[in-house]
Design a protein around this motif. Sequence first.
Motif, mmCIF file in Angstrom:
data_model
loop_
_atom_site.group_PDB
_atom_site.id
_atom_site.type_symbol
_atom_site.label_atom_id
_atom_site.label_comp_id
_atom_site.label_asym_id
_atom_site.label_seq_id
_atom_site.Cartn_x
_atom_site.Cartn_y
_atom_site.Cartn_z
ATOM 1 N N LYS A 40 0.820 -1.215 0.000
ATOM 2 C CA LYS A 40 0.000 0.000 0.000
ATOM 3 C C LYS A 40 0.846 1.255 0.000
ATOM 4 C CE LYS A 40 -3.908 -1.810 2.671
ATOM 5 N NZ LYS A 40 -4.588 -1.705 3.981
ATOM 6 N N ARG A 41 1.999 1.190 0.659
ATOM 7 C CA ARG A 41 2.853 2.369 0.813
ATOM 8 C C ARG A 41 3.917 2.487 -0.269
ATOM 9 N NH1 ARG A 41 4.048 3.413 7.186
ATOM 10 N NH2 ARG A 41 1.992 2.900 8.017
ATOM 11 N N GLY A 42 3.878 1.596 -1.260
ATOM 12 C CA GLY A 42 4.789 1.719 -2.395
ATOM 13 C C GLY A 42 6.113 1.004 -2.264
ATOM 14 N N HIS A 43 6.280 0.186 -1.239
ATOM 15 C CA HIS A 43 7.488 -0.622 -1.093
ATOM 16 C C HIS A 43 7.262 -1.938 -1.852
ATOM 17 C CE1 HIS A 43 8.477 2.123 2.197
ATOM 18 N NE2 HIS A 43 7.297 1.846 2.729
ATOM 19 N N THR A 44 8.335 -2.537 -2.352
ATOM 20 C CA THR A 44 8.222 -3.779 -3.107
ATOM 21 C C THR A 44 8.999 -4.888 -2.417
ATOM 22 O OG1 THR A 44 8.068 -2.518 -5.162
ATOM 23 C CG2 THR A 44 8.601 -4.862 -5.362
ATOM 24 N N ILE A 45 8.317 -5.962 -2.048
ATOM 25 C CA ILE A 45 8.996 -7.135 -1.491
ATOM 26 C C ILE A 45 9.581 -7.907 -2.667
ATOM 27 C CG2 ILE A 45 8.730 -9.316 -0.254
ATOM 28 C CD1 ILE A 45 6.379 -8.026 1.255
ATOM 29 N N THR A 46 10.908 -8.098 -2.656
ATOM 30 C CA THR A 46 11.559 -8.817 -3.752
ATOM 31 C C THR A 46 12.026 -10.204 -3.347
ATOM 32 O OG1 THR A 46 13.707 -7.832 -3.235
ATOM 33 C CG2 THR A 46 12.328 -6.655 -4.825
ATOM 34 N N GLY A 47 11.898 -10.531 -2.072
ATOM 35 C CA GLY A 47 12.292 -11.857 -1.606
ATOM 36 C C GLY A 47 12.079 -11.965 -0.112
ATOM 37 N N GLY A 48 12.338 -13.151 0.403
ATOM 38 C CA GLY A 48 12.225 -13.354 1.839
ATOM 39 C C GLY A 48 11.820 -14.779 2.148
ATOM 40 N N ALA A 49 11.941 -15.123 3.424
ATOM 41 C CA ALA A 49 11.572 -16.469 3.854
ATOM 42 C C ALA A 49 11.526 -16.533 5.368
ATOM 43 C CB ALA A 49 12.577 -17.503 3.344
ATOM 44 N N GLU A 50 10.684 -17.430 5.869
ATOM 45 C CA GLU A 50 10.702 -17.799 7.284
ATOM 46 C C GLU A 50 11.656 -18.987 7.390
ATOM 47 O OE1 GLU A 50 7.684 -19.394 10.783
ATOM 48 O OE2 GLU A 50 6.935 -19.153 8.749
ATOM 49 N N ASP A 89 11.992 4.990 0.477
ATOM 50 C CA ASP A 89 11.654 5.641 1.733
ATOM 51 C C ASP A 89 11.985 4.738 2.928
ATOM 52 O OD1 ASP A 89 10.548 7.069 3.835
ATOM 53 O OD2 ASP A 89 8.663 7.498 2.777
ATOM 54 N N LEU A 90 13.236 4.802 3.373
ATOM 55 C CA LEU A 90 13.675 3.978 4.500
ATOM 56 C C LEU A 90 12.868 4.281 5.754
ATOM 57 C CD1 LEU A 90 15.535 1.992 5.965
ATOM 58 C CD2 LEU A 90 17.188 3.873 6.203
ATOM 59 N N GLU A 91 12.604 5.541 6.034
ATOM 60 C CA GLU A 91 11.877 5.889 7.255
ATOM 61 C C GLU A 91 10.480 5.274 7.271
ATOM 62 O OE1 GLU A 91 13.253 7.222 9.972
ATOM 63 O OE2 GLU A 91 15.092 7.120 8.780
ATOM 64 N N ASP A 92 9.804 5.263 6.122
ATOM 65 C CA ASP A 92 8.480 4.650 6.070
ATOM 66 C C ASP A 92 8.578 3.131 6.197
ATOM 67 O OD1 ASP A 92 5.552 5.147 5.691
ATOM 68 O OD2 ASP A 92 5.903 3.749 4.030
ATOM 69 N N LEU A 93 9.617 2.539 5.608
ATOM 70 C CA LEU A 93 9.837 1.098 5.773
ATOM 71 C C LEU A 93 10.008 0.773 7.255
ATOM 72 C CD1 LEU A 93 10.448 -1.803 4.857
ATOM 73 C CD2 LEU A 93 12.807 -1.058 4.403
ATOM 74 N N ASP A 95 8.830 2.424 9.738
ATOM 75 C CA ASP A 95 7.520 2.574 10.364
ATOM 76 C C ASP A 95 6.680 1.310 10.160
ATOM 77 O OD1 ASP A 95 5.549 4.238 11.783
ATOM 78 O OD2 ASP A 95 4.470 4.192 9.863
ATOM 79 N N CYS A 96 6.697 0.764 8.959
ATOM 80 C CA CYS A 96 5.965 -0.478 8.679
ATOM 81 C C CYS A 96 6.497 -1.629 9.533
ATOM 82 C CB CYS A 96 6.078 -0.854 7.200
ATOM 83 S SG CYS A 96 5.170 0.210 6.073
ATOM 84 N N CYS A 97 7.797 -1.654 9.788
ATOM 85 C CA CYS A 97 8.410 -2.732 10.573
ATOM 86 C C CYS A 97 7.898 -2.762 12.009
ATOM 87 C CB CYS A 97 9.927 -2.602 10.553
ATOM 88 S SG CYS A 97 10.664 -3.035 8.963
ATOM 89 N N GLN A 98 7.311 -1.662 12.477
ATOM 90 C CA GLN A 98 6.730 -1.643 13.817
ATOM 91 C C GLN A 98 5.616 -2.691 13.945
ATOM 92 O OE1 GLN A 98 7.829 0.011 16.438
ATOM 93 N NE2 GLN A 98 9.402 1.091 15.281
ATOM 94 N N ILE A 99 4.953 -2.999 12.830
ATOM 95 C CA ILE A 99 3.868 -3.998 12.842
ATOM 96 C C ILE A 99 4.393 -5.347 13.315
ATOM 97 C CG2 ILE A 99 2.256 -5.310 11.384
ATOM 98 C CD1 ILE A 99 2.091 -2.745 9.600
ATOM 99 N N ILE A 100 5.515 -5.786 12.734
ATOM 100 C CA ILE A 100 6.019 -7.106 13.101
ATOM 101 C C ILE A 100 6.836 -7.059 14.387
ATOM 102 C CG2 ILE A 100 5.762 -8.221 10.873
ATOM 103 C CD1 ILE A 100 8.655 -7.615 10.238
ATOM 104 N N ALA A 101 7.421 -5.914 14.705
ATOM 105 C CA ALA A 101 8.128 -5.792 15.988
ATOM 106 C C ALA A 101 7.148 -5.975 17.141
ATOM 107 C CB ALA A 101 8.834 -4.449 16.075
ATOM 108 N N ALA A 102 5.910 -5.524 16.949
ATOM 109 C CA ALA A 102 4.893 -5.643 17.998
ATOM 110 C C ALA A 102 4.545 -7.098 18.308
ATOM 111 C CB ALA A 102 3.636 -4.868 17.595
ATOM 112 N N VAL A 103 4.841 -8.018 17.399
ATOM 113 C CA VAL A 103 4.579 -9.443 17.633
ATOM 114 C C VAL A 103 5.580 -9.993 18.658
ATOM 115 C CG1 VAL A 103 4.516 -11.727 16.512
ATOM 116 C CG2 VAL A 103 3.580 -9.740 15.335
ATOM 117 N N GLY A 104 6.685 -9.272 18.867
ATOM 118 C CA GLY A 104 7.669 -9.692 19.860
ATOM 119 C C GLY A 104 9.029 -10.026 19.292
ATOM 120 N N ASP A 105 9.203 -9.786 17.995
ATOM 121 C CA ASP A 105 10.490 -10.063 17.369
ATOM 122 C C ASP A 105 11.273 -8.760 17.204
ATOM 123 O OD1 ASP A 105 10.006 -12.858 16.911
ATOM 124 O OD2 ASP A 105 8.625 -12.266 15.326
#
Length: 120
Positions: A40-50, A89-93, A95-105
């Motif tokens: 939604k904020r214009g960032h593009t996920i290009t890869g990743g994994a659990e 936009d690193l600062e907005d990225l 900010d988005c990371c706060q979502i998953i930090a709230a899970v406890g990681d």
Amino acid sequence: MSEYVVLIVGDADRWWTTMDVDKRKAGYAEYARFAEELGKRGHTITGGAELHASSEARRIPPGGGAATEGPFAEVTEQVGGFYQVRTDDLEDLLDCCQIIAAVGDGIEVRRVVTPEDRPS
């Protein structure tokens, strides 16, 4: 546009050892919300994994040598997964990371080295 790796750091094994199914489902829902918010904020996920549990890790020591099983005993935090994200936009990225930090990681965001960053 720069590319960053969002490292998910902490007790990665807690997802498998101390979180019940309902807590894991709620956590995964937050990770899905994170991915949706990035788009939604214009960032593009290009890869990743659990990543699976650290007990399945195999390590080769610095300088080489025999591979050993499991994490190093002195390491208290492990990387449990990662996202690779392209953004202007690193600062907005962050900010988005706060979502998953709230899970406890814990979250660590690092810019990816490009060929232009290396000496020729």
